[in-house]
Design an enzyme around this catalytic site. Sequence first.
Site, PDB file in Angstrom:
ATOM      1  N   HIS A   8      11.681  17.891  14.546  1.00  0.00           N
ATOM      2  CA  HIS A   8      12.070  16.873  14.392  1.00  0.00           C
ATOM      3  C   HIS A   8      13.463  16.160  13.915  1.00  0.00           C
ATOM      4  CE1 HIS A   8      11.243  13.343  12.369  1.00  0.00           C
ATOM      5  NE2 HIS A   8       9.667  13.485  12.672  1.00  0.00           N
ATOM      6  N   GLU A  44      11.424  10.029  19.848  1.00  0.00           N
ATOM      7  CA  GLU A  44      11.630   9.259  18.556  1.00  0.00           C
ATOM      8  C   GLU A  44      13.044   9.152  18.639  1.00  0.00           C
ATOM      9  OE1 GLU A  44       8.033  10.721  15.687  1.00  0.00           O
ATOM     10  OE2 GLU A  44      10.167  12.083  15.055  1.00  0.00           O
TER      11      GLU A  44
HETATM   12  O1  G3P Z   1       7.648  12.242  12.350  1.00  0.00           O
HETATM   13  C1  G3P Z   1       6.834  10.534  12.547  1.00  0.00           C
HETATM   14  C2  G3P Z   1       7.910   9.789  12.493  1.00  0.00           C
HETATM   15  O2  G3P Z   1       9.590  10.229  12.507  1.00  0.00           O
HETATM   16  C3  G3P Z   1       7.823   8.076  12.790  1.00  0.00           C
HETATM   17  O3  G3P Z   1       7.738   8.374  11.188  1.00  0.00           O
HETATM   18  O4  G3P Z   1       7.265   6.311   9.169  1.00  0.00           O
HETATM   19  O5  G3P Z   1       8.411   5.544  11.476  1.00  0.00           O
HETATM   20  O6  G3P Z   1       6.426   6.737  11.583  1.00  0.00           O
HETATM   21  P1  G3P Z   1       7.328   6.424  11.472  1.00  0.00           P
END
Ligand code: G3P
Length: 214
Positions: free
Chosen positions: A85, A133
Amino acid sequence: MFVLVNLKTYPCDPVAVAEAVRDVNENTDARLAVAPQAAHLERVAETGAETWAQHVDPIEHGSNTGHTLAESVADAGAAGTLINHSEQRLKLADIDGSVQAAERAGLETVVCANNPAQIGAVAALGPDAVAVEPPELIGTGTPVSQADPDVVEDAVDAAESVDDSVSVLCGAGISTGDDVVAAGDLGSEGVLLASGVAKADDPTAALEDLVDPL
Ligand code: G3P
């Protein structure tokens, strides 16, 4: 669509969120799962919600004080684990070791990466899925599927060109059903999200909104 809710270290009640995940999962075609902190895995798994770890280390049984062993995570009731992550980054060799450790313990794997180039690199390690991400969108409430759709499409292409059996999720800023639909339209098979549920006053309502259009 796979909706994986990462609780990070947010001060929510992990059992209450897990019960919401379990209940909403029963009334949708989507697949919902929750990833609590390691110390909460067993209590969360006991709710019957599909439970994931946030991390496992590239180790075996032995002299590894303070590490997270994949077999212990599986014994606690986890079905899978996140690896690499953005808030728990690993070197490529350690990502490889963690994927192997998870597979040895029978855990499903989602390896996170920041961008399409990294997605291609981690897809080559043979995880079940990868999740793109962009770090700058994490926790902003601005969904990657709308703010940076190219990164999702490019990540899907990057993973497919390496191994088309690896599923692609996307995450960062996802909090509504429209965001999930947009992610699916870009070729993503699921979403990874946190604050939209973990920080919600009513996690059940937040989850229902996420899966409503599916
Ligand atoms: O692991 C999920 C994350 O990093 C995204 O976070 O708060 O933007 O949904 P968020």
